[in-house]
Motif scaffolding. Structure first.
Motif, PDB file in Angstrom:
ATOM      1  N   PRO A  33       0.842  -1.209   0.000  1.00  0.00           N
ATOM      2  CA  PRO A  33       0.000   0.000   0.000  1.00  0.00           C
ATOM      3  C   PRO A  33       0.873   1.254   0.000  1.00  0.00           C
ATOM      4  N   LYS A  34       0.394   2.307  -0.685  1.00  0.00           N
ATOM      5  CA  LYS A  34       1.198   3.527  -0.830  1.00  0.00           C
ATOM      6  C   LYS A  34       0.614   4.722  -0.072  1.00  0.00           C
ATOM      7  N   THR A  35      -0.696   4.879  -0.134  1.00  0.00           N
ATOM      8  CA  THR A  35      -1.315   6.042   0.492  1.00  0.00           C
ATOM      9  C   THR A  35      -1.864   5.663   1.869  1.00  0.00           C
ATOM     10  N   PRO A  36      -2.111   6.673   2.724  1.00  0.00           N
ATOM     11  CA  PRO A  36      -2.693   6.376   4.034  1.00  0.00           C
ATOM     12  C   PRO A  36      -4.028   5.609   3.934  1.00  0.00           C
ATOM     13  N   THR A  37      -4.837   5.926   2.933  1.00  0.00           N
ATOM     14  CA  THR A  37      -6.106   5.231   2.752  1.00  0.00           C
ATOM     15  C   THR A  37      -5.871   3.760   2.404  1.00  0.00           C
ATOM     16  N   GLU A  38      -4.925   3.494   1.506  1.00  0.00           N
ATOM     17  CA  GLU A  38      -4.604   2.114   1.140  1.00  0.00           C
ATOM     18  C   GLU A  38      -4.055   1.340   2.333  1.00  0.00           C
ATOM     19  N   ILE A  39      -3.207   1.999   3.137  1.00  0.00           N
ATOM     20  CA  ILE A  39      -2.650   1.343   4.321  1.00  0.00           C
ATOM     21  C   ILE A  39      -3.761   0.965   5.290  1.00  0.00           C
ATOM     22  N   ARG A  40      -4.694   1.913   5.541  1.00  0.00           N
ATOM     23  CA  ARG A  40      -5.812   1.655   6.457  1.00  0.00           C
ATOM     24  C   ARG A  40      -6.682   0.510   5.927  1.00  0.00           C
ATOM     25  N   GLN A  41      -6.994   0.525   4.642  1.00  0.00           N
ATOM     26  CA  GLN A  41      -7.810  -0.544   4.049  1.00  0.00           C
ATOM     27  C   GLN A  41      -7.088  -1.892   4.129  1.00  0.00           C
TER      28      GLN A  41
END
Length: 161
Positions: free
Chosen positions: A73-81
């Motif tokens: 994951p690259k973005t904070p949203t991707e990391i959270r998901q």
């Protein structure tokens, strides 16, 4: 020594002699092996998500292949998901499966098996920790078996597992 076992015979000839002694003992006790279901001198064995070979015990690569292919994951949203999905999967696995200990080395294993008029069961333990277990209901024809035959069936079931 195959599989790094400390008490195992060192050569194929010693294994053959050891196997002959074991089979004679089983025959004496009126326990028989079905050779069409037996394999001898394997270089690798897969068991409970692990691979056992001449180099020791390893996690089965097929069990972790999908994890290795995950995109980072690259973005904070991707990391959270990603973390939410991983947590949900972990929660599902932990809630649906019993907690078992991992084997430590290749010694001190004990197999307990039992039978009742309802089913057969077996537990593999090492150092008083449960490594694996299995059970199943009796088949209709097995409900007519004698206690002795059911107990033997539990042993066969344990060895197959």
């Amino acid at each position: 020594m195959p599989f790094g076992l400390t008490n195992a015979p060192a050569s194929k000839e010693e294994h053959a002699e050891h196997l002959k002694l074991i089979l004679e003992l089983l025959k004496k006790e009126e326990l028989y092996a079905k050779f069409s279901k037996c394999d001898f001198w394997l270089s690798k064995v897969q068991f409970l998500g692990h691979v056992i070979d001449s180099e020791g015990i390893h996690v089965d690569p097929a069990k972790i292949e999908s994890i290795k292919d995950w995109a980072s994951p690259k973005t904070p949203t991707e990391i959270r998901q990603f973390l939410e999905a991983a947590f949900q999967l972990l929660k599902q696995k932990l809630c649906s499966a019993p907690i078992l200990a991992l084997p430590e080395g290749s010694e001190n294993f004990v197999v307990y098996c039992d039978a009742s008029r309802k089913g057969l069961g077996a537990v593999l333990m090492q150092r008083e920790k449960v490594i694996a277990y299995a059970s199943r209901q009796l088949k209709i024809h097995e409900k007519n078996y004698t206690t002795h035959d059911l107990e033997l069936g539990a042993i066969v079931f344990a060895l197959k597992m």
